[in-house]
Design a protein around this motif. Structure first.
Motif, short mmCIF file in Angstrom:
data_model
loop_
_atom_site.label_atom_id
_atom_site.label_comp_id
_atom_site.label_asym_id
_atom_site.label_seq_id
_atom_site.Cartn_x
_atom_site.Cartn_y
_atom_site.Cartn_z
N SER A 1 32.63 -19.12 3.94
CA SER A 1 32.09 -17.89 3.37
C SER A 1 30.57 -17.82 3.31
O SER A 1 30.00 -16.74 3.17
CB SER A 1 32.65 -17.68 1.95
OG SER A 1 32.32 -18.79 1.12
N PHE A 2 29.88 -18.97 3.39
CA PHE A 2 28.42 -18.94 3.34
C PHE A 2 27.80 -19.38 4.66
O PHE A 2 26.62 -19.75 4.73
CB PHE A 2 27.90 -19.82 2.19
CG PHE A 2 26.56 -19.39 1.66
CD1 PHE A 2 26.35 -18.09 1.22
CD2 PHE A 2 25.49 -20.27 1.61
CE1 PHE A 2 25.11 -17.68 0.73
CE2 PHE A 2 24.25 -19.88 1.12
CZ PHE A 2 24.06 -18.59 0.68
N ARG B 1 29.58 -11.38 7.74
CA ARG B 1 29.08 -12.62 8.34
C ARG B 1 29.16 -12.54 9.86
O ARG B 1 30.14 -12.01 10.40
CB ARG B 1 29.88 -13.82 7.85
CG ARG B 1 29.78 -14.07 6.36
CD ARG B 1 30.45 -15.37 5.95
NE ARG B 1 31.87 -15.40 6.28
CZ ARG B 1 32.43 -16.15 7.23
NH1 ARG B 1 31.67 -16.94 7.98
NH2 ARG B 1 33.74 -16.12 7.43
#
Length: 243
Positions: free
Chosen positions: A227-228, A172
């Motif tokens: 996390s997204f 990420r």
């Protein structure tokens, strides 16, 4: 304070002072092993004494030195690209030296460090996260900040490319865009009331940011709770860009 990052390793550029130092302290409090990069040995020594950070003295303006420093740091779970500088020059007074100094540290070095970090992560099987520190100067035009604005806007564009290309590897990439933050660099740029006061009026909270507030936002983006979240640029500006 929970050990959110226990067993994890973070590389922080520009860790000697300001937002970088606050980020190092915050990550260490949460259990991370900190690899601190800075130009000044005294700053690295202080971090080693205070939080047990491993220090790497490096001038990131030197591309080869930046690559060597990242390689010597070894694979890590996270990267915080915090190293930054500014040379206050107007459009009409911009110099080649000023341009090279600002773009070399704020943009080229950040891209090199991200590249080396990502290559190591991919070789290790992927995963991990990067946070690039940009600025609201990449969104609004401030006097005497042409090269600085260009470097920060460029890093935000690069952040989106990194998120696109590194996402398939589970990496990420995000950015935080702080307003004026009470660092030594900011004090030099905004000490003149003629510059400071018009900026202050546009801050709904009536003040500039503290380094701790920016550091906590960086930690939030690194956390698995986000996390997204990838490819985002998070303003840490007390509402400045909303006005």
């Amino acid at each position: 304070m929970t050990d959110t990052f226990s067993g994890k390793k973070v590389i922080i550029t520009g860790a000697g002072k300001g937002i970088g130092r606050a980020s190092a302290e915050n990550m260490a409090k949460r259990g991370a092993s900190v690899i601190a990069m800075a130009r000044t040995q005294a700053d690295l020594d202080a971090l080693a004494a205070d939080i047990g950070a491993e220090g790497i003295r490096v001038d990131l303006a030197d591309s080869d030195a930046a690559r060597d420093a990242m390689k010597s740091a070894g694979p890590a779970d996270y990267l915080i690209n915090c190293a930054g500088t500014n040379v206050l020059e107007s459009v009409l007074e911009m110099t080649d030296a000023g341009y090279e100094t600002v773009m070399g540290i704020n943009l080229r070095a950040a891209l090199i460090c991200a590249q080396e970090f990502a290559c190591a992560r991919v070789a290790a099987g992927g995963g991990g996260a990067i946070v690039n520190v940009t600025s609201i100067a990449g969104h609004r035009g401030f006097v005497d900040h042409m090269c600085y604005a260009a470097s920060k806007a460029g890093l935000e564009g690069a952040t989106r490319v990194m998120a696109k290309e590194l996402g398939p590897h589970g990496i990420r990439v995000n950015a935080v865009a702080p307003t004026v933050t009470m660092t030594e660099l900011a004090a030099a740029a905004w000490s003149d009331p003629a510059k400071r006061d018009p900026m202050m009026v546009r801050h709904p909270h009536g003040r500039f940011a503290e380094v701790e507030e920016v550091a906590r936002s960086i930690v939030m983006l690194l956390d698995d709770e986000a996390s997204f979240v990838s490819g985002a640029v998070l303003p840490v500006d007390g509402g400045f860009l909303a006005v």
